[in-house]
Write an enzyme that holds these catalytic residues in place. Structure first.
Site, PDB file in Angstrom:
ATOM      1  N   GLY A  51       0.069  -4.848   0.459  1.00  0.00           N
ATOM      2  CA  GLY A  51      -1.166  -4.693  -0.294  1.00  0.00           C
ATOM      3  C   GLY A  51      -1.221  -5.539  -1.553  1.00  0.00           C
ATOM      4  O   GLY A  51      -2.297  -5.951  -1.987  1.00  0.00           O
ATOM      5  N   GLY A  53       0.829  -1.191   0.000  1.00  0.00           N
ATOM      6  CA  GLY A  53       0.000   0.000   0.000  1.00  0.00           C
ATOM      7  C   GLY A  53       0.867   1.245   0.000  1.00  0.00           C
ATOM      8  O   GLY A  53       2.053   1.203   0.332  1.00  0.00           O
ATOM      9  N   ASP A  81      -1.524  -7.357   7.380  1.00  0.00           N
ATOM     10  CA  ASP A  81      -2.963  -7.194   7.195  1.00  0.00           C
ATOM     11  C   ASP A  81      -3.390  -7.804   5.862  1.00  0.00           C
ATOM     12  O   ASP A  81      -2.903  -8.854   5.493  1.00  0.00           O
ATOM     13  CB  ASP A  81      -3.342  -5.710   7.310  1.00  0.00           C
ATOM     14  CG  ASP A  81      -2.710  -4.851   6.228  1.00  0.00           C
ATOM     15  OD1 ASP A  81      -1.620  -5.205   5.735  1.00  0.00           O
ATOM     16  OD2 ASP A  81      -3.303  -3.799   5.873  1.00  0.00           O
ATOM     17  N   GLU A 112       5.389  -5.785   7.372  1.00  0.00           N
ATOM     18  CA  GLU A 112       4.720  -4.721   8.131  1.00  0.00           C
ATOM     19  C   GLU A 112       5.350  -4.417   9.482  1.00  0.00           C
ATOM     20  O   GLU A 112       5.333  -3.264   9.937  1.00  0.00           O
ATOM     21  CB  GLU A 112       3.238  -5.080   8.305  1.00  0.00           C
ATOM     22  CG  GLU A 112       2.402  -4.913   7.050  1.00  0.00           C
ATOM     23  CD  GLU A 112       2.617  -6.013   6.037  1.00  0.00           C
ATOM     24  OE1 GLU A 112       2.211  -5.844   4.872  1.00  0.00           O
ATOM     25  OE2 GLU A 112       3.207  -7.055   6.396  1.00  0.00           O
TER      26      GLU A 112
END
Length: 481
Positions: free
Chosen positions: A164, A113, A195, A187
């Site tokens: 992402g 992301g 996530d 992350e």
């Protein structure tokens, strides 16, 4: 199996058509918790979205999505998600759309992301943090739509596939690795947590691999992503365009079930399997057994994991000593709160359904947006690219309190959940059979049988799938002692 007819036999030839995504304002772009309608920031963002950050193409029965931010390694932002969602919804209803393919432009599929932008928003205070949370809500809605999609969906994981980008691919029934694939969930490096549905897929990996990858951000390269179940197929990158053209020719009668369509696509991809560059994964043998031993205990805390690694460093082989030292150093450089939250996530995520996963992850992500480690980690690691350890809060693993970790899993105070686009839900991937056989299946088959008989049985069951022979050999060798 009857060979599928060609679309070309029914439709007049046409050139590949690029499509512009229509940016609309449907219900799925509404705020996630505090707002019943889109926030002013979100509406403004829609008006300033980049026009060509995603390229959509029609080619007979294939509908392709090409992430088109090569200079930013195709990092996913809200502009891209707002284009992809309505296009997937449109194709789900189209009889002409047979297969959906997602791929990336340049040397990355999708490196994650656009977290640098989120960190900038977070510095603005609660309103900016809510804007960041809204982005995650939108991203997770897209990921859940992919995870429950009603058409065959194929991800070309050619190049960097992290964060992402994993969310756009890992929940797909068909995930193709190449020699360029570089998979990781990094992350904890930036003060966040794995996530995009990692709570679902990492705990379901074999042994303790998922927990190990989550805590260390260890990378899986090329064929290793295939052997460990991240990818369902491995082919050379030079054949991806030919594969896409071949998939475009497939025709599926209206009455054909989704599983039967999957079988045809699976066989079609296998046509392009021309051999594996390694006879087994890098993480195998004693290293794999040690990872399972150190990280698999459901009751293990970070403290006990570190203690187990220290024991390996003191008493293991030279190779394991080196690995243990590196792993300890790696975990201790990560954000302590991120490591503690991630370990708890790996322990309880196995019980969540796919819908619960994204709803719970939204709550955790929103909590991280208000925590200083996210801005600190993104700034230090990705913006300023400092080599020294970021100034985490708290700064040491032993300073993390249980109540601090529990706060990330408490959910919204008013009990609201992230509204998802699809109502579909499940506890196990319905398409798990497409990849290589699981270790548990191999061991069941191995009871009282010779190795060659196990290989023969599973090769027949998996219709000669590339990699079956190699995986069976690796598993049986590891469990031999």
């Amino acid at each position: 199996m009857t060979a599928p007819l060609s679309w070309a036999s029914r439709i007049a030839p046409s050139h590949t058509m690029p499509l512009r995504a229509k940016i609309t304002n449907p219900a799925w772009v509404s705020g996630t918790r505090k707002y019943a309608t889109p926030t002013a920031d979100l509406l403004k963002a829609q008006q300033t979205d980049e026009p060509d950050d995603v390229v959509f193409t029609n080619n007979y029965g294939v509908r392709s999505i090409e992430l088109n931010r090569p200079k930013k390694l195709n990092s996913l932002n809200g502009s891209m998600a707002r284009k992809i969602i309505p296009r997937l919804q449109e194709w789900a209803k189209s009889d002409m759309a047979g297969v959906v393919i997602i791929k990336g432009s340049g040397r990355a599929f999708c490196a994650g992301g656009d977290v640098a932008e989120l960190a900038k928003w977070n510095r603005e205070g609660p309103q900016g943090q809510q804007r960041s949370s809204d982005y995650f809500g939108l991203e997770y809605k897209l990921d859940h739509l992919i995870a429950t999609y009603t058409k065959p969906y194929v991800a070309f994981m050619d190049g960097i596939t992290m964060g992402g980008g994993v969310g756009l691919s890992i929940h797909a029934p068909f995930r193709i690795a190449t020699e360029n694939t570089l998979f990781a969930m990094p992350e904890t490096t930036i003060g966040f947590f794995p996530d995009v549905g990692a709570s679902f897929f990492l705990p379901r990996m074999e042994g303790a691999l998922g927990t190990y990858l989550a805590l260390t951000s260890e990378q899986l390269k090329g064929v290793d992503a295939f052997y460990h179940g991240i990818a369902t197929h491995f082919i050379h990158s030079s054949t991806l365009q030919q594969l896409e053209s071949r998939l475009a020719e497939l025709q599926f009668p209206d009455y054909m079930t989704l599983e039967d369509r999957f079988k045809i696509i699976n066989a079609t991809i296998e046509e392009f399997s021309t051999g594996l560059p390694a006879e087994g994964p890098h993480i195998s043998g004693e290293l794999r057994k040690t990872i399972d031993s150190v990280f698999h205990n459901e009751q293990a805390s970070i403290k006990t994991i570190i203690a187990s690694l220290e024991d390996v460093h003191a008493n293991g082989s030279e190779e394991l000593k080196s690995w243990a030292k590196k792993t300890i150093d790696t975990i201790e450089t990560r954000s302590p709160i991120s490591v503690a939250v991630t370990l708890q996530q790996m322990r309880i995520g196995r019980q969540w359904s796919i819908a619960q996963t994204f709803q719970r992850e939204y709550d955790i992500a929103a909590h991280f947006m208000a925590h200083p480690d996210f801005v600190e980690g993104v700034t230090a690691r990705l913006i300023e690219r400092k080599k020294e350890r970021p100034n985490w809060q708290p700064n040491k693993l032993e300073d993390v309190k249980r109540r601090d970790v529990d706060a990330f899993f408490a959910g919204a105070e008013n009990g609201e959940k992230l509204p998802l686009i699809s109502e579909a839900d499940y506890k196990e991937y319905p398409h798990a059979w497409i990849g290589l056989p699981k270790e548990s299946e191999i061991l069941r088959e191995a009871a009282g049988k010779k190795a060659e008989d196990v290989v023969a049985t599973l090769l027949e069951k998996y219709e000669g799938k590339q990699g079956v022979r190699e995986k069976v050999a690796e598993v049986l060798e590891r469990y031999k002692s």
